[in-house]
Design an enzyme around this catalytic site. Sequence first.
Site, PDB file in Angstrom:
ATOM      1  N   LYS A 280       0.848  -1.090   0.314  1.00 55.91           N
ATOM      2  CA  LYS A 280       0.131   0.313   0.041  1.00 55.91           C
ATOM      3  C   LYS A 280       0.746   0.631   0.319  1.00 55.91           C
ATOM      4  O   LYS A 280       1.828   1.688   0.399  1.00 55.91           O
ATOM      5  CB  LYS A 280      -0.729   0.080   0.877  1.00 55.91           C
ATOM      6  CG  LYS A 280      -2.015  -1.216   1.300  1.00 55.91           C
ATOM      7  CD  LYS A 280      -2.754  -0.799   2.282  1.00 55.91           C
ATOM      8  CE  LYS A 280      -4.160  -1.800   2.845  1.00 55.91           C
ATOM      9  NZ  LYS A 280      -5.186  -1.666   1.844  1.00 55.91           N
ATOM     10  N   ARG A 354     -10.261 -11.935   2.194  1.00 53.69           N
ATOM     11  CA  ARG A 354     -10.955 -12.797   1.868  1.00 53.69           C
ATOM     12  C   ARG A 354     -10.036 -14.080   2.104  1.00 53.69           C
ATOM     13  O   ARG A 354     -10.724 -15.248   1.931  1.00 53.69           O
ATOM     14  CB  ARG A 354     -11.289 -12.246   0.635  1.00 53.69           C
ATOM     15  CG  ARG A 354      -9.794 -12.191  -0.652  1.00 53.69           C
ATOM     16  CD  ARG A 354     -10.601 -11.275  -2.171  1.00 53.69           C
ATOM     17  NE  ARG A 354     -10.206 -10.316  -2.007  1.00 53.69           N
ATOM     18  CZ  ARG A 354     -11.156  -8.912  -2.443  1.00 53.69           C
ATOM     19  NH1 ARG A 354     -11.119  -9.830  -3.866  1.00 53.69           N
ATOM     20  NH2 ARG A 354     -11.263  -7.859  -2.342  1.00 53.69           N
TER      21      ARG A 354
END
Length: 502
Positions: A280, A354
């Site tokens: 990020k 996920r």
Amino acid sequence: MNIQLKFNASAHSSDELVILPSFSKGKGDKATLVDSDWTKELRSTFKTIKSAGTFKGAKGSSFQFTTTEGLSVLIIGLGEKSDYDYEALRRATAGIAKKISSSNEKVSIMIDGFVVKNKIEESMQAFAEAFYMTTYHFDKYLSKKNKPKLKTLFVESSQKTTALKKAQAAFDHGQKVAECVNVGRDFVNEPPNVLNSVTYAKEIEKDVKANLKGVKVKILGKAELKKEKMNMFLSVNNGSAHDARLVHLEYTPKKTTKKTKHIALVGKGLTFDTGGYSLKPGGSMMNMKFDMAGSATVYAAFRAAVLLSLDVKVSCFLGMTDNAVNEHATMPDSIVTARNGKTVEILNTDAEGRLVLGDVLSYASDLKPDAIIDAATLTGACLVALGTEVCAVLGNDKKLTDSLLSAAKETDEYMWPLPIIEEWRDDMKGSMSDLKNIGGSSFGGTAKAAAFLENFVGEGVSWAHLDIAGVGDSQKHLPYCPSKGASGIIVRSLVRFLANQK
Ligand code: BES
Ligand code: ZN
Ligand code: ZN
């Protein structure tokens, strides 16, 4: 801070400050003040105060004055009576809590006029929830702590003492819920150099042992996760200095029948999300300690279910790791086999939640619960779709998502459904593997993440997914939430949902 309920009260217990409600009738220049539960003497004193003329009881306003006897009176404006509801009570309570906690030692509040539609118990619960949620402060790391001045708040009512027992029980209920919200907030606010998967699991175990009698705790470490073939989960943990943990808690109510429902709660517990190799940028990485808010949310709800002895069996699964980078970190393009045998191409290591949840959902499905609900700070796309104020709900069973939406409505939390359509399911299919962990485009990201998760829910198991990426922290519009840091939002919806399972 001590709160005492006093019914059939003839005199105020505090001679420092008394709080009273007021309403407003009409709009703009035509607005008039409607007093509520004021004594004759008070009304006449109020009328003699010149500056009081401009006070019309508008929502969010307040007026303070001192009587000739030297008693301070704080009048709270609640707005139009027809608009007044539990959320208005919560917000007014937050304003009161902020005002009095640093100004007085002993305060009396005349609660009758604050009661919503004559529902004293529900109002007491909302009052307690809001009061304790508002007075929460994460000051552990501040060298100078702001000690509240308030020692005792007397909640006074002219109702008969026979009504006290039920009102007190409702108040206690609200207090317990708020305390659990605050326990969840504490975990979220803890920095990543202190809270990692290992310390987080230990702290949960410590809290369960100390406060949740009868709850079973099982903690799976790296070896157990390997045995369980949770390779998606482990792939996220590859780049970490701390071994992953899966915390499994179980609460069974004292009396169970065939009708007792079994709900499984699953939470994303990313103690920090750097993005991994798909790193990020600095600005987006800031605050990623809150990526475990899903796990803190479901733990807080679980904790409340136990403390309130709710009539529902609850299993709680917290998937804990950080998403970091070292020489063992998973590289984009890696293909792993999930616990349920499906192969997944990891195209973006930042879509890690996920991967953790997928394996945990498969594990939870083995228990064949009546429903699984997961909560996760799963997608930035959720903030694009619903802003920072609304939680997204998706799933494979409309009845389940509808009952979550009802629970959210009943507790005045914002929740909204998003669809999972066939095209998005297709978009998550891989070419070299059964699935890939990101879609072809970033549009519809929240629902595509859910379309991915759906693959790991056991056959015939009802499942709902709550994306709390927006609501998990910094709820500036809610006066009973800190403007910065963990919010604890959605805990109350989940507790209500669990309470509704009887
Ligand atoms: N934890 C983030 C989601 C997130 C982002 C929550 C911003 C709150 C604020 C999650 O793991 C993530 O990074 N998701 C990616 C998915 C993408 C790579 C498909 C995202 O949302 O950008
Ligand atoms: Zn991520
Ligand atoms: Zn994440």
